[in-house]
Design a protein around this motif. Sequence first.
Motif, PDB file in Angstrom:
ATOM      1  N   UNK A 104      -1.692  18.903  -8.242  1.00 15.28           N
ATOM      2  CA  UNK A 104      -0.750  20.082  -8.630  1.00 15.28           C
ATOM      3  C   UNK A 104       0.260  19.701  -9.184  1.00 15.28           C
ATOM      4  N   UNK A 105       0.650  18.754  -9.594  1.00 16.16           N
ATOM      5  CA  UNK A 105       1.803  18.162 -10.388  1.00 16.16           C
ATOM      6  C   UNK A 105       3.097  18.806  -9.474  1.00 16.16           C
ATOM      7  N   UNK A 106       3.130  18.460  -8.301  1.00 13.45           N
ATOM      8  CA  UNK A 106       3.946  19.039  -7.418  1.00 13.45           C
ATOM      9  C   UNK A 106       5.397  18.196  -7.786  1.00 13.45           C
ATOM     10  N   UNK A 107       5.051  16.708  -7.821  1.00 11.48           N
ATOM     11  CA  UNK A 107       6.212  16.158  -8.019  1.00 11.48           C
ATOM     12  C   UNK A 107       5.583  14.607  -8.508  1.00 11.48           C
ATOM     13  N   UNK A 117      12.295   7.572  -4.865  1.00 16.09           N
ATOM     14  CA  UNK A 117      12.882   9.075  -5.407  1.00 16.09           C
ATOM     15  C   UNK A 117      11.691  10.121  -5.719  1.00 16.09           C
ATOM     16  N   UNK A 118      11.908  11.216  -5.811  1.00 17.45           N
ATOM     17  CA  UNK A 118      11.054  12.403  -6.240  1.00 17.45           C
ATOM     18  C   UNK A 118      11.547  12.847  -7.585  1.00 17.45           C
ATOM     19  N   UNK A 160       0.852  -1.248   0.237  1.00 15.67           N
ATOM     20  CA  UNK A 160      -0.019  -0.048  -0.066  1.00 15.67           C
ATOM     21  C   UNK A 160       0.769   1.223  -0.105  1.00 15.67           C
ATOM     22  N   UNK A 161       0.557   2.233  -1.156  1.00 18.12           N
ATOM     23  CA  UNK A 161       1.369   3.467  -1.078  1.00 18.12           C
ATOM     24  C   UNK A 161       0.427   4.528  -0.723  1.00 18.12           C
ATOM     25  N   UNK A 162       1.128   5.106   0.145  1.00 11.47           N
ATOM     26  CA  UNK A 162       0.044   6.240   0.561  1.00 11.47           C
ATOM     27  C   UNK A 162       0.846   7.597   0.270  1.00 11.47           C
ATOM     28  N   UNK A 163       0.421   8.368  -0.551  1.00 15.31           N
ATOM     29  CA  UNK A 163       0.933   9.737  -0.668  1.00 15.31           C
ATOM     30  C   UNK A 163       0.753  10.894   0.280  1.00 15.31           C
ATOM     31  N   UNK A 164       0.088  10.704   1.271  1.00 12.82           N
ATOM     32  CA  UNK A 164      -0.220  11.776   2.170  1.00 12.82           C
ATOM     33  C   UNK A 164      -0.769  12.851   1.721  1.00 12.82           C
ATOM     34  N   UNK A 165      -0.544  13.836   2.171  1.00 14.43           N
ATOM     35  CA  UNK A 165      -1.278  15.097   2.192  1.00 14.43           C
ATOM     36  C   UNK A 165      -1.118  15.649   0.467  1.00 14.43           C
ATOM     37  N   UNK A 166       0.191  15.109   0.076  1.00 13.09           N
ATOM     38  CA  UNK A 166       0.336  15.812  -1.317  1.00 13.09           C
ATOM     39  C   UNK A 166      -0.673  15.443  -2.429  1.00 13.09           C
ATOM     40  N   UNK A 190       8.189   5.161  -6.665  1.00 15.45           N
ATOM     41  CA  UNK A 190       8.083   4.016  -5.691  1.00 15.45           C
ATOM     42  C   UNK A 190       8.976   2.846  -6.108  1.00 15.45           C
TER      43      UNK A 190
END
Lengths: 455, 565
Positions: free
Chosen positions: A117-120, A132-133, A91-97, A124
């Motif tokens: 918002x295409x922040x990054x 990596x980001x 399970x991958x959680x992207x959190x608040x992003x 995974x």
Amino acid sequence: MRASIMNFSEVFKLSNQLCKFSPNGKYLASCVQYRLVIRDVNTLQILQLYTCLDQIQHVGWSADSMFILCAMYKRGIVQVWSLEQPDWHCKIDEGSAGLVSSCWSPDGRHILNTTEFHLRITLWSLSAKSVSYIKYPKACQKGMAFTSNGQHMALAERRDCKDYISIFVCNDWRLLRHFETDTQDLTGIDWAPNGCVLAVWDTCLEYKVLLYSLDGRLLSSYSAYEWSLGIKSVAWSPSSQFLTIGSYDEKVRILNHVTWKPIKELVHAATISNTKTMVYREVDKCQSVEPSQLTFPPPRGTPSSLFTVHSKYELVEGPVTLRTIKPDTDRANPELGIGMLAFSPDNRYLATKNDNMPCCVWIWDIQKMRLSVVLEQTSPVRTFHWDPVQPRLAICTGNSKVYLWSPTSCVSVQVPVEGTFNVLSLAWHPLGEDSLLLMSKDHLCICYLETEEDH
Amino acid sequence: MVCPPLYTGRDASACRRPAMGDWRAGNMPESETRIITRYNSEPRMTSPTPLEPSFSIAKMSAESHFCNEDNVEQCITYIDQELITLGFPSLQTISKNGVGRRLHVVSIMNCINELLQRHSRDLRRREDAEMELLKVNSDLEHLHNSHSKLKDQLDLTKRENAALLERERQQQCKNHSLLQLLKSEKEEVQKLQNIITSRSSQHNHNLKKKEREYNKLKERLYQLVMDKRDKKISIDVLNYIGRADGKRMAWRTSRTDAKNEEEMYKVLLGDYEQRQKQLMLENAELKKVLQQMKKEMISVLSPQKPKAKEKLEDSLGPALSDGEDDAADSSKDHVIELSCEAVREQLVNSIRRQWRILKCHVEKLDHQASQVRVASPDRKGLISKEEHEKELELLKQEILSCEETIKNQQHLLQQQVAASDDDTSSLLQDCYLLEDQERLQQEWKLFSEQKKNFEKERRNFTEAAIRLGHERKMFEEDRALWLKHQFLNMTLFTDRRSSEHCQPRSALDPDEESPSSQSKSPQNNLHPFADVTRSAGKSLPATPAARQLLHRHRSPRTNLNGNNL
């Protein structure tokens, strides 16, 4: 016309039209609310059943068909399931992003998540505890592209109001090249099937196509006109020989791979006077399949599920005027121009759709560089797909029929199910085993085509 | 006495007038007749003096008499004077006694006659003049009419012209205004374009500003989101799985980048190699096609136009072409291998040359074909109507002529049959033949006569020759005798002298001495022969060579005979 037999499978439940064949063609993944169902393609029996945390919004197979990811964008979660080890979970959680899109890397061991918002882009890894980001990905129509051999990834980026392309090596995610592109507002990128040329196209406000080599050199740039709305769709031929560009001026321009100059303009004129072009018009006939013939559920392999195909296409003679709609020019993204382009797997045919003639599918003969067939449907075409192994086009228009075209024939087939089954989208079996996946709003159905050999 | 004839003359003219003027009175409207009378009166007004008397007479006849018992004498003198002034002889003659004057009746009669004649002549002239007048009048009328019509027309055209001019002016105005409009539109377009560009630049600027702000926000958000305290960002994996290829993830070293580069270039190289291979294949195929084309061209062209080719080759230079051919031949064997510049150039050159020849040939053929087409109009199996008709006409004419000849022949045949004198014709023919025969026979006779003559001559000649031979023999004998004699009388002078005298006598006809005899004898012998060919005989000189000449003359004669016979 060669008689063909079409068998239709049982109808299964489905939500959000989330149903996909595995890349190896053995399994079929379908989503029903928050459940993921894996079926055997041949028997359609359920192999695995996974339950996710929320309603699934996206599903994707890994390239080796061993894993499947289910994205729940609302919750910013991606869940990955293994086919071989049913009790394995991830399970991958992207959190608040937040999360807007999720996809597999070609090696099937990495997942690329794009945050809100295409922040990054978060990369995974499933094989190592690493993350990596990638910063500054560009929010655009198609900002990420993998080469067909899976070695490289191109990513469109936006920094300081300028467009950049980063080319990564998928093996170790090292940056291979990074270069600025001469675009106002980059809209899409796509690799040529040979993985050596990257086509980059600008926003529809500017007609501009740039071609970059894998090593970042600008090979060529092409612009057909100025001022008016430009590129709407781009497609490579499977041989990487042609780059077809559909634009808002209702034309398709074909660039060649030697000089990158246009070799032909395909004009989508409303009146077809060339006698060599065949125009098939779908005509509604009051010919209903008798319900007594239907046994539901139809047992597979029994002749009761056989239906002789009745073509409802009529060959129209003489100069034909196609139905057109007047696009509303006041609105953004007008219904005008070439919105869909698709090459047949043998490079022989190009299917196009002009959005202001929404009922027509144009099939161009690429060898002769001329219009071969026009199919005029009764309702607007939703999508069309080529069979991955032979020149055979499947079309759906959102009604209860599926349409098939091949160079020798052209048929429309009623999906023989109880109740309504409006085909909203379709997909061919990846290995082209004569099976076609049909999806309605809530159901799926597989159509098996068996071409009868000439005795 | 004088007047009645005058009246009768006028009456006669008056009688004649209605007859002449019948149509006038009938056909002419009142106004016209009035015009005529007016015109008639005009000369009166212009030259009233010469005509005054006659009119005064006429008036008088109506009212009072010019002459009465009282003024006879005066009248006579007046008239006499008048007549004299008009060139007539005097009416009065001086009486014999030379005192009194009396009327000369003969001259009066003559005068009256003359006057009457003049009068009638004048009348006729007047009528003619009237006619002429009438004609002129009508012409004038007509001219008036046409004049007015033309005037109308002129007016109309003037009006039209004016209208057109006006319209043109309007059009020009319109054009001008349109041009102005166009100019303004262009300016507008330019302005709009400028506006668009300025707006777009402004828009871009704003967009960039917004994007910068947006980027700032994004950065901020990113920092917030990436806060390490956010524990939610996580991956929850049961156990990490192996790579698909089973390998372990390589360590990131400086070599990995180099390796990646290498990989990339390998991919690129592979692609380029593949493409090159494809191009090579394509090239080879194209070359093959070229070669084949060249071969075919040569085979097509060489038997037909070897000369043209030679010429062309000559013009290009034989050495070069030879070299090319050789190279081409060699390249045929390994087309794919030989892709060097030179071969290609040669190949292309030779192909071009052949193509030029072929083109020439085809053009020529086209030309011929077009000529043929012109000659035979049934191109596309259609004959133009005109030519069809022409042909038909020709054929009809031919048929007619044929029929005519057939008719003639028939006619002739019938004539022959009717007369049935086939014999006469044959007889006639025979007549002609007979005539010919007769003529020929006559000629034949003539010829045979001539032949006979010739024969006779020849015989005479031979006889003469024989005689000559005899005579010579005799002469020889005589000489021998004489010599013997002399020899015998060598010592006896007297005898010899006497024998000298005697000898001429003994040889009377033949010559005593050889030169003289020779000169004489031919003349004598030639005598019969000279009759036939007198000219030759006449010209024969008395020389020793005469005999030879004779021979010469004989041979053409025989030839002549032969020819004639």
